[in-house]
Design a protein around this motif. Structure first.
Motif, PDB file in Angstrom:
ATOM      1  N   ASN A  49       0.833  -1.205   0.000  1.00  0.00           N
ATOM      2  CA  ASN A  49       0.000   0.000   0.000  1.00  0.00           C
ATOM      3  C   ASN A  49       0.866   1.253   0.000  1.00  0.00           C
ATOM      4  N   TYR A  50       0.370   2.269  -0.694  1.00  0.00           N
ATOM      5  CA  TYR A  50       0.983   3.599  -0.644  1.00  0.00           C
ATOM      6  C   TYR A  50       0.185   4.451   0.330  1.00  0.00           C
ATOM      7  N   VAL A  51       0.871   5.116   1.253  1.00  0.00           N
ATOM      8  CA  VAL A  51       0.218   5.987   2.230  1.00  0.00           C
ATOM      9  C   VAL A  51       0.784   7.399   2.094  1.00  0.00           C
ATOM     10  N   ASN A  52      -0.081   8.377   2.264  1.00  0.00           N
ATOM     11  CA  ASN A  52       0.313   9.772   2.084  1.00  0.00           C
ATOM     12  C   ASN A  52      -0.520  10.633   3.022  1.00  0.00           C
ATOM     13  N   SER A  53       0.128  11.308   3.955  1.00  0.00           N
ATOM     14  CA  SER A  53      -0.583  12.118   4.940  1.00  0.00           C
ATOM     15  C   SER A  53      -1.047  13.434   4.340  1.00  0.00           C
ATOM     16  N   PHE A  54      -2.293  13.821   4.667  1.00  0.00           N
ATOM     17  CA  PHE A  54      -2.823  15.120   4.258  1.00  0.00           C
ATOM     18  C   PHE A  54      -2.407  16.224   5.233  1.00  0.00           C
ATOM     19  N   ILE A  55      -2.035  15.832   6.441  1.00  0.00           N
ATOM     20  CA  ILE A  55      -1.735  16.780   7.518  1.00  0.00           C
ATOM     21  C   ILE A  55      -0.249  16.732   7.832  1.00  0.00           C
ATOM     22  N   SER A  56       0.361  17.891   7.989  1.00  0.00           N
ATOM     23  CA  SER A  56       1.784  17.952   8.324  1.00  0.00           C
ATOM     24  C   SER A  56       2.054  17.342   9.694  1.00  0.00           C
ATOM     25  N   LEU A  57       3.169  16.627   9.790  1.00  0.00           N
ATOM     26  CA  LEU A  57       3.590  16.114  11.094  1.00  0.00           C
ATOM     27  C   LEU A  57       3.822  17.245  12.069  1.00  0.00           C
ATOM     28  N   VAL A  58       4.478  18.313  11.615  1.00  0.00           N
ATOM     29  CA  VAL A  58       4.871  19.406  12.508  1.00  0.00           C
ATOM     30  C   VAL A  58       3.921  20.596  12.365  1.00  0.00           C
ATOM     31  N   LYS A  59       3.878  21.405  13.400  1.00  0.00           N
ATOM     32  CA  LYS A  59       3.057  22.612  13.379  1.00  0.00           C
ATOM     33  C   LYS A  59       3.651  23.634  12.419  1.00  0.00           C
ATOM     34  N   ALA A  60       2.793  24.517  11.893  1.00  0.00           N
ATOM     35  CA  ALA A  60       3.226  25.482  10.883  1.00  0.00           C
ATOM     36  C   ALA A  60       4.313  26.414  11.412  1.00  0.00           C
ATOM     37  N   ALA A  61       4.215  26.803  12.673  1.00  0.00           N
ATOM     38  CA  ALA A  61       5.246  27.619  13.326  1.00  0.00           C
ATOM     39  C   ALA A  61       5.854  26.799  14.449  1.00  0.00           C
ATOM     40  N   SER A  62       7.152  26.606  14.385  1.00  0.00           N
ATOM     41  CA  SER A  62       7.815  25.727  15.346  1.00  0.00           C
ATOM     42  C   SER A  62       7.749  26.260  16.769  1.00  0.00           C
ATOM     43  N   VAL A  63       7.610  25.342  17.706  1.00  0.00           N
ATOM     44  CA  VAL A  63       7.629  25.669  19.128  1.00  0.00           C
ATOM     45  C   VAL A  63       9.064  25.885  19.603  1.00  0.00           C
ATOM     46  N   TYR A  64      10.031  25.229  18.932  1.00  0.00           N
ATOM     47  CA  TYR A  64      11.425  25.244  19.377  1.00  0.00           C
ATOM     48  C   TYR A  64      12.375  25.947  18.412  1.00  0.00           C
ATOM     49  N   ASN A  65      12.145  25.789  17.108  1.00  0.00           N
ATOM     50  CA  ASN A  65      13.140  26.212  16.122  1.00  0.00           C
ATOM     51  C   ASN A  65      12.973  27.670  15.714  1.00  0.00           C
ATOM     52  N   VAL A  66      14.113  28.312  15.477  1.00  0.00           N
ATOM     53  CA  VAL A  66      14.168  29.712  15.095  1.00  0.00           C
ATOM     54  C   VAL A  66      14.900  29.825  13.760  1.00  0.00           C
ATOM     55  N   THR A  67      14.399  30.679  12.870  1.00  0.00           N
ATOM     56  CA  THR A  67      15.135  30.996  11.643  1.00  0.00           C
ATOM     57  C   THR A  67      15.599  32.440  11.715  1.00  0.00           C
TER      58      THR A  67
END
Length: 277
Positions: free
Chosen positions: A227-245
């Motif tokens: 089977n091929y599986v493909n998520s419609f929803i991102s694993l991570v939140k749109a704005a990171s809780v930890y990461n900074v750019t």
């Protein structure tokens, strides 16, 4: 007495043959295990890119409800252990238009520290380490419920061939990251950092594939499917809780953070083997 015994044997044999040919069972249950290579799809951007696939696994229980002679509805519950790899740009520059980096802060544990509502002065170097990401491998655990329509052929020399189409709904149980980082001079690796708060708790996605069943006895079958599986929803939140750019040095003067924008959608190939009863 001997005649009665013969009659009993004849009835038992006839019943066993009929049972072996019975295909009218309305509900079947099963068990399965699977191997699952998975990877992440993501939007084109300057801060991170695809890093490759990892080899995952899963197991669980199936429930199959017959709708017609060729169509059934399949559900159940399973555990899926998957993830993927990400590469991060490390191109520091005093020109804000060419500065592509992603960094976070680790406490003494070391554990990732949330940045919401905080600024640079909240992270003194005596208590926190500032690390720039260069690559990450994510490992997730989901409790998954499939919602699948299964269409199969009549039996051909013991085999039934099928295709299935539907969705998977997953609840995130765990999310860990193995990171490679730098401070601009020295590199450092960290294992099993907890990134659960940086992730969406639900995963919903496409599940489509096909395979074959082979009848062993009665309604008991062994099956193999891909089977091929493909998520419609991102694993991570749109704005990171930890990461900074660090994309604009004007934010440095004010001491505020620019949360990393991110999107990671899981893709994978599930190779399933199991039994239906």
């Amino acid at each position: 007495m001997k005649k009665l015994l013969y009659t009993f044997i004849a009835i038992s044999f006839t019943s066993s043959v009929l049972l072996a040919q019975d295909d009218s069972k309305s509900v079947r249950f099963g068990v399965f295990g699977r191997a699952t290579p998975t990877w992440y799809s993501m939007p084109t951007n300057n801060n991170y890119s695809k890093g490759g696939a990892i080899f995952g696994a899963g197991f669980g229980l199936n429930l199959e409800f017959r709708v017609t002679n060729v169509v059934s509805f399949q559900t159940g519950v399973g555990g899926d252990f998957d993830g993927g790899k990400i590469n991060y740009a490390f191109n520091p520059s005093f020109n804000p238009n060419n500065n592509y980096t992603t960094f976070y802060y680790l406490d003494k544990t070391p554990a990732l520290t949330e940045i919401k509502g905080k600024n640079y002065s909240d992270f003194p170097p005596t208590q926190y380490s500032m690390r720039f990401l260069t690559s990450r491998q994510i490992h997730t655990t989901y409790v998954t419920v499939p919602l699948i329509l299964k269409m199969k052929t009549k039996e051909i020399s013991g085999f039934k061939y099928f295709v299935d189409f539907g969705a998977n709904v997953g609840v995130l149980a765990s999310a860990k990251a193995d990171d490679n980082t730098t401070d601009g001079v020295n590199t450092m690796s960290y294992k099993s950092l907890n990134i659960y708060k940086d992730c969406n708790p639900i995963r919903v996605g496409l599940n489509v594939g096909g395979g074959a069943e082979y009848r062993l006895a009665g309604t008991t079958s062994i099956f193999l499917s891909v089977n091929y599986v493909n998520s419609f929803i991102s694993l991570v939140k749109a704005a990171s809780v930890y990461n900074v750019t660090a994309v604009d040095y004007s934010h440095y003067s004010s001491g505020t953070f620019v949360n990393a924008s991110q999107s990671l959608k899981t893709n994978g190939i599930q190779i399933n083997v199991g039994f239906l009863f």
